[in-house]
Design a protein around this motif. Structure first.
Motif, mmCIF file in Angstrom:
data_model
loop_
_atom_site.group_PDB
_atom_site.id
_atom_site.type_symbol
_atom_site.label_atom_id
_atom_site.label_comp_id
_atom_site.label_asym_id
_atom_site.label_seq_id
_atom_site.Cartn_x
_atom_site.Cartn_y
_atom_site.Cartn_z
ATOM 1 N N HIS A 47 0.854 -1.202 0.000
ATOM 2 C CA HIS A 47 0.000 0.000 0.000
ATOM 3 C C HIS A 47 0.887 1.250 0.000
ATOM 4 C CE1 HIS A 47 -2.725 3.163 1.545
ATOM 5 N NE2 HIS A 47 -3.590 2.519 0.768
ATOM 6 N N TYR A 49 0.993 3.682 1.785
ATOM 7 C CA TYR A 49 1.426 4.192 3.095
ATOM 8 C C TYR A 49 2.596 3.405 3.691
ATOM 9 C CZ TYR A 49 -2.975 6.884 3.516
ATOM 10 O OH TYR A 49 -4.011 7.758 3.332
ATOM 11 N N ASP A 63 -3.378 1.981 -4.251
ATOM 12 C CA ASP A 63 -4.360 2.287 -3.204
ATOM 13 C C ASP A 63 -5.159 1.013 -2.910
ATOM 14 O OD1 ASP A 63 -6.298 2.074 -5.225
ATOM 15 O OD2 ASP A 63 -6.917 4.164 -5.145
ATOM 16 N N SER A 64 -6.091 1.089 -1.976
ATOM 17 C CA SER A 64 -6.718 -0.169 -1.547
ATOM 18 C C SER A 64 -7.545 -0.794 -2.674
ATOM 19 C CB SER A 64 -7.530 0.021 -0.270
ATOM 20 O OG SER A 64 -8.334 1.139 -0.366
ATOM 21 N N PHE A 87 -7.129 -5.519 7.242
ATOM 22 C CA PHE A 87 -8.337 -5.643 6.410
ATOM 23 C C PHE A 87 -7.968 -5.811 4.936
ATOM 24 C CE2 PHE A 87 -7.817 -0.968 6.262
ATOM 25 C CZ PHE A 87 -8.001 -0.715 4.917
ATOM 26 N N MET A 88 -6.837 -5.269 4.530
ATOM 27 C CA MET A 88 -6.416 -5.397 3.119
ATOM 28 C C MET A 88 -5.991 -6.838 2.832
ATOM 29 S SD MET A 88 -4.212 -1.907 2.638
ATOM 30 C CE MET A 88 -4.986 -0.304 2.900
ATOM 31 N N ASN A 144 -12.168 -0.552 4.654
ATOM 32 C CA ASN A 144 -11.466 -0.508 5.945
ATOM 33 C C ASN A 144 -12.408 -1.045 7.030
ATOM 34 O OD1 ASN A 144 -10.224 1.277 4.109
ATOM 35 N ND2 ASN A 144 -9.280 2.444 5.759
ATOM 36 N N SER A 163 -12.084 4.604 -1.198
ATOM 37 C CA SER A 163 -12.142 6.059 -1.361
ATOM 38 C C SER A 163 -12.104 6.435 -2.845
ATOM 39 C CB SER A 163 -11.018 6.738 -0.583
ATOM 40 O OG SER A 163 -9.806 6.107 -0.871
ATOM 41 N N HIS A 234 -6.082 10.673 10.007
ATOM 42 C CA HIS A 234 -6.626 11.809 9.254
ATOM 43 C C HIS A 234 -7.393 12.809 10.113
ATOM 44 C CE1 HIS A 234 -5.518 9.095 5.987
ATOM 45 N NE2 HIS A 234 -5.372 10.199 5.295
ATOM 46 N N SER A 273 -8.558 9.773 -3.116
ATOM 47 C CA SER A 273 -7.838 8.611 -2.575
ATOM 48 C C SER A 273 -6.329 8.816 -2.689
ATOM 49 C CB SER A 273 -8.224 7.373 -3.385
ATOM 50 O OG SER A 273 -7.605 7.438 -4.659
HETATM 51 P P1 13P Z 1 -6.860 4.447 -0.115
HETATM 52 O O1 13P Z 1 -8.004 3.596 -0.499
HETATM 53 O O2 13P Z 1 -6.955 5.834 -0.618
HETATM 54 O O3 13P Z 1 -5.576 3.777 -0.479
HETATM 55 O O4 13P Z 1 -6.878 4.634 1.459
HETATM 56 C C1 13P Z 1 -6.788 3.590 2.351
HETATM 57 C C2 13P Z 1 -6.577 4.087 3.713
HETATM 58 O O5 13P Z 1 -6.526 3.340 4.655
HETATM 59 C C3 13P Z 1 -6.469 5.511 3.904
HETATM 60 O O6 13P Z 1 -6.283 5.796 5.247
#
Ligand code: 13P
Ligand code: SF4
Length: 369
Positions: A47, A49, A63-64, A87-88, A144, A163, A234, A273
């Motif tokens: 991911h 992040y 992204d997810s 969760f991913m 999520n 997102s 966030h 996203s």
């Molecule tokens: P995205 O779907 O934008 O990758 O975001 C996942 C997420 O956990 C953002 O906090």
């Protein structure tokens, strides 16, 4: 260390001592060797992040939504080592075949938002809400969330959202019934519903701790029921951050993730996203100035990759997502080593019953993504 102690550690999901004293070079060399050895049998999604030390080994980053799609499309890899959060990895397990195993290098890599809705609270909420509103609600859950909640949504005619497709999914949900229940992120739910034209006065909040609907007006007017959950990363972007920034540098463009509050999203110039944010920065003019409201590993990577643009975090004292950050080189090496030695650890396996309903919810989304 005794052999017995070693196997105890392996079972308990804690990183064995032997991985704690290696140098970065040693870990990188061993990870590279195992990747070469396993070839296409191994797939490492990462991911956006994730830390740089991990992302350098990802076969794909995304992204997810992208990562879920890529896992669903990969039928070749026997081992999917998911560098992201719980969760991913669950989603990857649900979307892959029986011969494919999914691993999370550190089982402590959860998501504080996903933890804000459990299935017992959700069942209680559904009972109360359907009693109040009858058969008028479609449940939607942000990815999520736990597999059990995805399954609940699938059983009840709903779908997952990410997102990047939340607008399309909320619009779809309103073609099914007249109300939606949006779990577990109130902010993504509110921002999305507002964008498609639903006034804030028609949005209620379900408080899962008090089992109570928070709403001031006439209940017949409720169109959207937002679960009272949020992202602890966030929520640290505030209206004050934006006001201060606009005062100091009015030329700065502000782009935030829609997990930020309604007030923050409303004052920002743009939102989307992680992929949307990355694309916006990539397509921006050289010399342009950006303040970004999302997780710090991603913001730092964008700063590094775009020296021709001036990029800062919207909140100057922001930290990374602590659970995403639990995946590091020692845990990645441990996971890969355990696969290479056929003594796998930290396997994510969603039970068949749950997976059957959860896949319904995920497929409703993937068909429209
Ligand atoms: P995205 O779907 O934008 O990758 O975001 C996942 C997420 O956990 C953002 O906090
Ligand atoms: Fe969960 Fe927030 Fe971390 Fe995303 S940034 S994984 S929503 S805690």
């Amino acid at each position: 260390m005794s052999i017995l102690h070693y196997f105890e550690e392996q079972k308990s999901g804690t990183l064995p001592e032997m991985y704690k004293n290696l140098t970065r070079e040693q870990m990188e060399a061993r990870i590279t060797a195992i990747k070469n050895q396993l070839g296409k049998k191994l797939f490492i999604p990462g991911h956006h992040y994730q830390k740089d030390e991990v992302i350098q080994f990802a076969d794909v980053s995304g992204d997810s939504l992208q990562l879920a799609q890529l896992c669903a499309a990969n039928e070749q890899a026997e081992h999917i080592v998911f560098c992201g959060v719980h969760f991913m990895a669950e989603t990857a397990d649900i979307l892959t075949n029986d011969h494919q195993k999914v691993y999370l290098p550190d089982m402590r890599a959860g998501c504080s938002m996903a933890d804000m809705a459990n299935i017992f609270q959700t069942d209680r909420a559904w009972e109360a809400l359907t009693e109040m509103f009858g058969d008028t609600i479609v449940p939607l859950t942000y990815v999520n969330s736990t597999a059990a909640i995805k399954a609940f949504v699938g059983r009840n005619g709903g779908a997952t959202v990410t997102s990047s497709n939340a607008h399309a999914m909320v619009e779809w949900a309103f073609t099914q019934k007249e109300r939606i229940l949006f779990l577990p992120d109130q902010h993504l739910g509110r921002n999305t519903a507002y964008d498609i034209g639903i006034p804030l006065e028609q949005m209620a909040v379900w408080n899962p701790v008090r089992d109570k609907l928070e709403f001031e007006g006439k209940w017949e007017d409720v169109k959207v029921i937002l679960w009272k959950g949020h992202c602890s990363v966030h929520e640290n972007f505030t209206v004050k951050n934006i006001v201060d920034l606009r005062e100091n540098d009015p030329e700065m463009r502000i782009i935030v993730h829609p997990e930020c509050s309604r007030e923050v999203v409303a004052l920002a110039d743009d939102n989307g996203s992680t992929k949307y944010i990355i694309d916006a920065i990539e397509n921006a003019e050289p010399g342009s100035k950006w303040a970004i409201g999302t997780e710090m590993n991603l913001v730092n990577r964008l700063i590094q990759n775009h020296p021709d643009k001036q990029i800062i975090s919207l909140n100057p004292s922001m930290c990374p997502c602590l659970t995403m950050n639990r995946i590091d080189l020692p845990h990645l090496l441990w996971s890969l080593d355990s696969i290479a030695k056929a003594k796998e650890v930290n396997i994510i396996q969603v039970d068949k019953e749950t997976a059957k309903d959860a896949i319904t919810a995920l497929e409703r989304m993937l068909a429209r993504a």
